[in-house]
Enzyme design. Structure first.
Site, PDB file in Angstrom:
ATOM      1  N   HIS A   1      49.712  72.538 -41.244  1.00  0.00           N
ATOM      2  CA  HIS A   1      48.421  73.243 -41.184  1.00  0.00           C
ATOM      3  C   HIS A   1      48.583  74.502 -40.360  1.00  0.00           C
ATOM      4  O   HIS A   1      49.639  74.725 -39.757  1.00  0.00           O
ATOM      5  CB  HIS A   1      47.301  72.336 -40.672  1.00  0.00           C
TER       6      HIS A   1
ATOM      7  N   HIS B   1      47.296  75.860 -37.574  1.00  0.00           N
ATOM      8  CA  HIS B   1      47.123  76.072 -36.128  1.00  0.00           C
ATOM      9  C   HIS B   1      48.404  76.647 -35.509  1.00  0.00           C
ATOM     10  O   HIS B   1      49.515  76.306 -35.898  1.00  0.00           O
ATOM     11  CB  HIS B   1      46.740  74.764 -35.426  1.00  0.00           C
TER      12      HIS B   1
ATOM     13  N   ASP C   1      49.971  76.212 -32.811  1.00  0.00           N
ATOM     14  CA  ASP C   1      50.992  75.327 -32.230  1.00  0.00           C
ATOM     15  C   ASP C   1      51.794  74.588 -33.316  1.00  0.00           C
ATOM     16  O   ASP C   1      52.563  73.673 -33.021  1.00  0.00           O
ATOM     17  CB  ASP C   1      50.365  74.329 -31.231  1.00  0.00           C
ATOM     18  N   HIS C   2      51.616  75.019 -34.575  1.00  0.00           N
ATOM     19  CA  HIS C   2      52.406  74.461 -35.683  1.00  0.00           C
ATOM     20  C   HIS C   2      53.133  75.548 -36.480  1.00  0.00           C
ATOM     21  O   HIS C   2      54.091  75.261 -37.172  1.00  0.00           O
ATOM     22  CB  HIS C   2      51.506  73.625 -36.610  1.00  0.00           C
TER      23      HIS C   2
ATOM     24  N   HIS D   1      41.334  67.084 -39.878  1.00  0.00           N
ATOM     25  CA  HIS D   1      41.613  67.919 -38.699  1.00  0.00           C
ATOM     26  C   HIS D   1      41.359  69.381 -39.079  1.00  0.00           C
ATOM     27  O   HIS D   1      40.682  70.113 -38.358  1.00  0.00           O
ATOM     28  CB  HIS D   1      43.058  67.688 -38.268  1.00  0.00           C
TER      29      HIS D   1
ATOM     30  N   ASP E   1      48.807  66.910 -37.370  1.00  0.00           N
ATOM     31  CA  ASP E   1      47.745  66.447 -36.473  1.00  0.00           C
ATOM     32  C   ASP E   1      46.759  65.538 -37.201  1.00  0.00           C
ATOM     33  O   ASP E   1      45.570  65.506 -36.874  1.00  0.00           O
ATOM     34  CB  ASP E   1      46.981  67.646 -35.875  1.00  0.00           C
TER      35      ASP E   1
ATOM     36  N   HIS F   1      52.263  65.611 -31.819  1.00  0.00           N
ATOM     37  CA  HIS F   1      51.940  65.666 -30.384  1.00  0.00           C
ATOM     38  C   HIS F   1      52.239  64.332 -29.705  1.00  0.00           C
ATOM     39  O   HIS F   1      52.143  63.278 -30.323  1.00  0.00           O
ATOM     40  CB  HIS F   1      50.452  65.975 -30.154  1.00  0.00           C
TER      41      HIS F   1
HETATM   42 FE    FE Z   1      48.473  70.610 -32.985  1.00  0.00          FE
HETATM   43 ZN    ZN Z   2      46.190  71.237 -35.121  1.00  0.00          ZN
END
Ligand code: FE
Ligand code: ZN
Length: 258
Positions: A54, A56, A58-59, A113, A136, A174
């Site tokens: 996805h 975001h 942090d990905h 998410h 996530d 995570h």
């Molecule tokens: Fe994340």
């Molecule tokens: Zn995420």
């Protein structure tokens, strides 16, 4: 296929996949680039694929630096993330199949998410086990927050993942396990498997070990977000309609501070 787990930022995991026969590498959800570049150098393998679950940051945060270094690498992501993942070249939807080395992954559409979230499931082969990369969506002991989806969508997404074989390894993005299990115990306190898991996971974290990967079987036994239709969870939610049970416990988790 060998899988290497890189712990980055405060609690993210990046996964580097390596096919030792063809000596090629792929990466799942590179939050940042440098640790991936270091791992590729250690392996002496070129990066051919970036699998994103996805949009975001942090990905996908490491995507651009990685393709700068490996211009041949191709970025895969969900078709609904078309405008949110820069330089994506392969737009995936439910049921699509993608290859890496001698393994094939099936794409699952798992909104909740985010509205575009996908997961990659590598079915087992004659000598290697099944592997799920779920970003996530499903976490060890929990599930992702509903930023762009409804409880019903997330329930449906997790219901798909729940049907994978019990021994499938689950690579979540995570390390949220202890907090998740703490919450899980509030709604499933008599679950002996869950109590035991809390003890094991606490000891692992004290030793500085990762609790990821988990397995589908363990999640089915101990994760309340995979157990919305079990008597114990329904009883603790005080509701008997499974969809509403899921919505209620997801809401409780949002407000849970441990
Ligand atoms: Fe994340
Ligand atoms: Zn995420």
């Amino acid at each position: 296929m060998n899988i290497y787990r890189l712990a980055v930022l405060s609690d993210n995991y990046i996964f580097v996949l390596h096919d030792p026969v063809k000596n090629i590498a792929a990466v799942v959800d590179p939050a940042i680039a440098q640790p991936v570049l270091d791992k590729l150098e250690e392996l002496g393998a070129p990066l051919v694929t970036i699998f994103n679950t996805h949009h975001h940051n942090d990905h996908i945060g490491g995507n651009s630096a990685l393709i700068k270094k490996f211009p041949e690498a191709i970025i895969y992501g969900g078709e609904k993330d078309r405008d949110r993942i820069p330089n994506m070249e392969v737009f995936l939807k439910a049921g699509d199949r993608v290859n890496f080395g001698d393994r094939e992954a099936q794409v699952y559409f798992v909104p909740g998410h985010t509205y575009a979230h996908i997961a990659y499931y590598f079915a087992p082969t004659s000598d290697e086990g099944g592997e799920l990369f779920c970003g996530d969506t499903l976490f060890a002991g929990g599930c992702g927050r509903l930023f762009e989806g409804t409880p019903a969508q997330m329930l449906n997404s997790l219901d798909q993942l729940r049907q994978l074989p019990d021994d499938t390894r689950v690579w979540c993005a995570h390390e949220y396990t202890l907090g998740n299990l703490k919450f899980a115990l509030t709604c499933d306190r008599d679950n002996l498997d869950l109590q035991e898991r809390m003890v094991t996971a606490t000891a692992m974290r004290q030793r500085g070990e990762a609790t990821v990967p988990t397995t589908i079987g363990l999640e089915k036994r101990t994760n309340p977000f995979m157990r919305w239709d079990t008597p114990a969870i329904m009883r603790s939610a005080g509701i008997e309609i499974p969809d509403r049970v899921f919505a209620k416990i997801r809401g409780q988790k949002d407000n849970f501070s441990g």
